[in-house]
Structures are given as C-alpha cells and as structure tokens.
Design an enzyme around this catalytic site. Structure first.
Site, PDB file in Angstrom:
ATOM      1  N   SER A  35     -28.383  26.222   4.414  1.00 19.95           N
ATOM      2  CA  SER A  35     -28.985  26.531   3.116  1.00 19.95           C
ATOM      3  C   SER A  35     -28.690  27.994   2.745  1.00 19.95           C
ATOM      4  O   SER A  35     -27.524  28.340   2.558  1.00 19.95           O
ATOM      5  CB  SER A  35     -30.484  26.212   3.163  1.00 19.95           C
ATOM      6  OG  SER A  35     -31.044  26.237   1.875  1.00 19.95           O
ATOM      7  N   HIS A  38     -27.709  21.779  -0.886  1.00 20.53           N
ATOM      8  CA  HIS A  38     -28.660  20.772  -1.410  1.00 20.53           C
ATOM      9  C   HIS A  38     -28.108  20.171  -2.696  1.00 20.53           C
ATOM     10  O   HIS A  38     -28.842  19.944  -3.646  1.00 20.53           O
ATOM     11  CB  HIS A  38     -30.035  21.397  -1.695  1.00 20.53           C
ATOM     12  CG  HIS A  38     -30.614  22.189  -0.564  1.00 20.53           C
ATOM     13  ND1 HIS A  38     -31.077  21.600   0.586  1.00 20.53           N
ATOM     14  CD2 HIS A  38     -30.810  23.533  -0.412  1.00 20.53           C
ATOM     15  CE1 HIS A  38     -31.543  22.556   1.397  1.00 20.53           C
ATOM     16  NE2 HIS A  38     -31.390  23.716   0.814  1.00 20.53           N
TER      17      HIS A  38
END
Lengths: 234, 234
Positions: free
Chosen positions: B122, B159
């Site tokens: 991330s 994501h």
C-alpha cells in the site's frame, strides 16, 4: 460573510438544479446582471471554457453576468469587481495550486470577508477551509502548501459517506478522517453528505438540505447535526 | 534491485498471509536471522511499537531479525546494516513526511539500489514510485514535496478498483487517474488490484497474483496486463 458551500454539483435532477433555491437566496440582494467570477481551476479533464459555459448555462436563471477567471485579462481586477465568486469542483490540488501560483488566494479571501458572495461545491467548498487536508481528491499536483482560504474555522469533508466498495481493503472514509483527527486533534471536520450544503451568514453556519452531518473532533465520538443552525461558528 | 510490492497487507486469510510465498522467495538467499528494518511511519492511528510487533509476528516464519526504524538509536546505521527494508501501509503523506524530515529517503533508495531487499505494501509500495501523486490516501499532513524514492520509473495505484459506492457523486478511480494522466501524459500508472503484487528483479518487473492489472498512459485506452512479466522496465 455570505457563503453557500455545496457537497456536490450534480444530482439526478441535473447540474446544480438541486441547489437553485439556495443559490437564489444567496444572491437575493443583488441586482440583475451583477458581475460574477467563476473559478474553473479545479477542472483537469474538462476544458475551462467549456466548464465556464456549463456553469453559466446552469445559472442562467440567476441573471448573474458570469466571467471565467481564466479568461480575465486582469484576474485581480476581475475578483475586485465581482459581487459573487463561484468556485467549481474537480481536483482540489489543481485548484489550490493555480490560485497560489497566481497569488490570488489572499484576493479571494479578502473579497469574501468584504462581502462578496461565495458559491462553492466539492473542491470549491474545501477551498474555504483552513487547509485542503480533508479533501478526497488524488494529489495529482503539488499545490506547494496545503493551507487554503481559511474562511471557515473548521474542515469540510465533501461527498461524505462511509460506504465502501465490496472487497476493498483500503481505508474507509471514517478511518481516513480518524487519521486526520489524530494528527490534528483540535480541528473539527464536518462530513457533508451528497445533497447537503452549508449556508454561512456572518459567522453563523447552518446545515442545509435533507441530510444529517457528522462532526468529527479528536478521539470523540462524532456528533451528528440535524439540518438547521450549527453550534460551531464559521 | 530486489523488490516485492503488495497492493494490500490483509486478506480473509490474515495479515500478510496471502503474500508469504512471495515474501519467502524475495529473501530466499538470506541467512537465518538476517537484519531487517521495518518502517512504521505510515501508521497514524496505530502505535508504531504495536505496528512493528504485528509485522514481526506475521513474518516470524521468515527468520528475519526485525527492528522498527522508529526505535533505532541511529536510523541511518540501521538502514545501512539492513538486508531487508520493509515499509508498511497506512497514510502515504505521513510516511513520506517522516522520511523526508529525517533525511532518510536517499538512504533507503541507495540501500535498495545496492541490493537490500525491499518489501512494501500500500503506502510502502507507493513510496517506490517517482512521486506519491497516485496514492488514494487523504492528505492529512504536508510531506513538503510529493517526490518519493524513485526506484520505479512508473506510478502504482494500490487497492485499484473502479467500483463506486451507490449514490456517490465524487470521482471514480478511473476519473482520478485520468486527471493524473492529463497533467502527466508521459508517466504510466499501473492499477494494482487487491491481492496483486509487483516483483522487481533488477530492472525486470512481473505482475504476481491471480488478477489482471490496467496500465494507464495519457489519453490512451488502458492496456490490461495478465500476471507474468511486464513490458515496462522498473
């Protein structure tokens, strides 16, 4: 001050249609043909001429004489002469960066404090906050500082929702705002849902529209405000 | 270079569990007890000691000796001595700001170019890009510049999804990335879906996991890559 800050511009009814009664009330003291400046700098994938034409068309019934700030030969003079400053949505970083690089942030803030009406939506609403630190937008360009107009004493999070696409492992909106509140425990953040708006008269703030809005502050449980006057000053 | 860049840390299987085979492969040439530094600065609402303990526990089977960078008496020496640098997710702006203010960005980049393995997820994956301009995170703190490690020649959007909560009038992910590509028409952006990862060996990049990934460039239609070697160099 005299501000109308919308969460969003479009609804199933059309562009700015849901907000027209509040927009008419914002400018009710102005004469027909009052000069208005539209700031299109949040637009990235849309052409600024097209964006200005879209807004002028949507606001045709107001009788305002709308000019795009990008097409003004003297942007400072255009803002000085405007009875209404209109700031559209799009990308907040792009909006803030253009105004900062042109040295126009102070001019806009001063004109609004002097009494010019201010109509904003999405990025244009975020711009009135102390900073843009509660925008949902992607940081596609560095605005060389996150401080904004500072007309409000608190932050807005536009398009507020805590809904989450299924299967998504990224942060929820509430988690993102909790991060902001952890780093900035004294700064309130109002989550402004779609269809809601803030109406600022002087230092009085009211929540407009059919929806409740949560106020986040530090580690406190969010306070949920009903439509009507808020207990926080502008 | 030797990097493993995950979209996300957790899945239904648990914390980092879905990535363990790839993590084991990343560090397969290292001896038992090899020194690793974990960078917890993307954590905002989680305590950095707790975050480090969580990661050390999840990676216990690797045999790595994991120290939190925040607890190192000499952070530069800790990074210089690390065989593996692990950068966790959270808020990308917080991560970048802490590393920049401590003057550690160049140290991390140099160590990875010298051969230290790099594991990120991330925000920790975004950090390896030229800039953080394609993060999904909220800009809760100004990192004083958006440029990042620059280990990759392209941007990652972690994501990655184009799903959208019902009734939401804000931008879709594809619209946000189109804005980035409008301002940066020569910079590719790879959308990395949940469960996917990039494996970088030297300047070779491969897409790992079960999912396809779209590559956005300027106004071109996105190219969709299948898992396996990518045609773009690191």
């Amino acid at each position: 001050m005299n501000l109308l800050l919308l969460s969003n511009s479009s609804s199933d009814a059309g562009y700015l249609v849901h907000a027209m009664p509040d927009i008419q009330e914002l400018i009710e003291s102005l004469p027909q043909g009052a000069p208005a400046v539209f700031v299109p700098y949040a637009g990235v994938t849309r052409n600024w001429d097209d964006y200005t034409a879209l807004v002028a068309s949507a606001l045709a019934d107001t009788g305002l004489d709308i000019q795009g700030l990008h097409s003004a030969q003297d942007p400072v003079a255009a803002l000085e002469g405007a009875a209404v400053i209109i700031v559209g949505g799009g990308n907040t970083f792009n909006l803030l960066g253009h105004l900062r690089r042109q040295g126009l942030l102070d001019v806009v803030a001063r004109r609004v404090r002097q009494g010019a009406a201010y109509l904003g939506w999405s990025a244009g609403s975020n711009l009135t906050c102390p900073s843009i630190c509660t925008t949902n937008d992607m940081p596609i360009t560095d605005p060389e500082g996150f401080d904004a107009l500072g007309l409000l004493s608190f932050q807005i999070n536009p398009h507020y929702t805590n809904a989450h696409p299924p299967g998504h492992r990224g942060e929820t909106r509430a988690q993102r705002l909790a991060e902001f509140c952890t780093l900035n425990p004294a700064m309130p953040v109002l989550g402004l849902p779609e269809g809601a708006a803030l109406r600022v008269r002087g230092d009085q703030v009211a929540l407009v529209g059919p929806h409740d809005a949560p106020l986040f502050l530090g580690r406190e449980e969010p306070r949920v405000f009903r439509p009507g006057p808020l207990e926080i000053p502008a």
